[in-house]
Write an enzyme that holds these catalytic residues in place. Sequence first.
Site, mmCIF file in Angstrom:
data_model
loop_
_atom_site.group_PDB
_atom_site.id
_atom_site.type_symbol
_atom_site.label_atom_id
_atom_site.label_comp_id
_atom_site.label_asym_id
_atom_site.label_seq_id
_atom_site.Cartn_x
_atom_site.Cartn_y
_atom_site.Cartn_z
ATOM 1 C CB VAL A 79 -0.949 0.018 1.226
ATOM 2 C CG1 VAL A 79 -1.805 1.283 1.219
ATOM 3 C CG2 VAL A 79 -1.852 -1.214 1.222
ATOM 4 C CB CYS A 80 4.064 1.984 1.780
ATOM 5 S SG CYS A 80 3.641 1.170 3.326
#
Length: 182
Positions: free
Chosen positions: A56-57
């Site tokens: 996600v980062c």
Amino acid sequence: MANHMLGLGSQFPTFSKTAVVSLEQGKEFSTITSEDHKKDGKWLVMFWWPKDFTFVCPTEIAEFNRRAGDFADRDASLIGASTDSEFVHAAWRRDHDDLRGLKFPMLADTSKSLAEELGILTEGEKVAYRVTYIADQDGVIRWVSANDLSVGRNVDEVLRVLDALQTDELCPCNWKAGDATL
């Protein structure tokens, strides 16, 4: 017992940390402090992610990067941060297409002291939650948004809130830059 997350009206903690600012040999690292944005008369926008080399980062970091000019236009210092070391940050930037051309520093809170002071570490593994802070030119926290580890944040909303705070007026629900204030 968990630390309480620092909230509105609190002074953003004092810090001096190493950050990755470039991939150019010999110019990768720089020291960033809590005073830098103040002496430039800027707002501070600091967003935290749990771990480098996760999924996600990079989507969030890439979106903040695409919008870096929008933060600069608003006189805001944009800083990304996690508890990974500067060496891990640099390796991730070299490894990931979306991260090579970052226009903002990746802060390494390797000792976890800043994340701990902010009260944003998870129980157990002690990684940072997805927390975004906006602090004004005096270092006073004016907005905090915290997401659980699995949910990416909305960069448009960070910019919307920054715009609203900078009007120094009352902004109604769903207000956007250019709309009337109250």
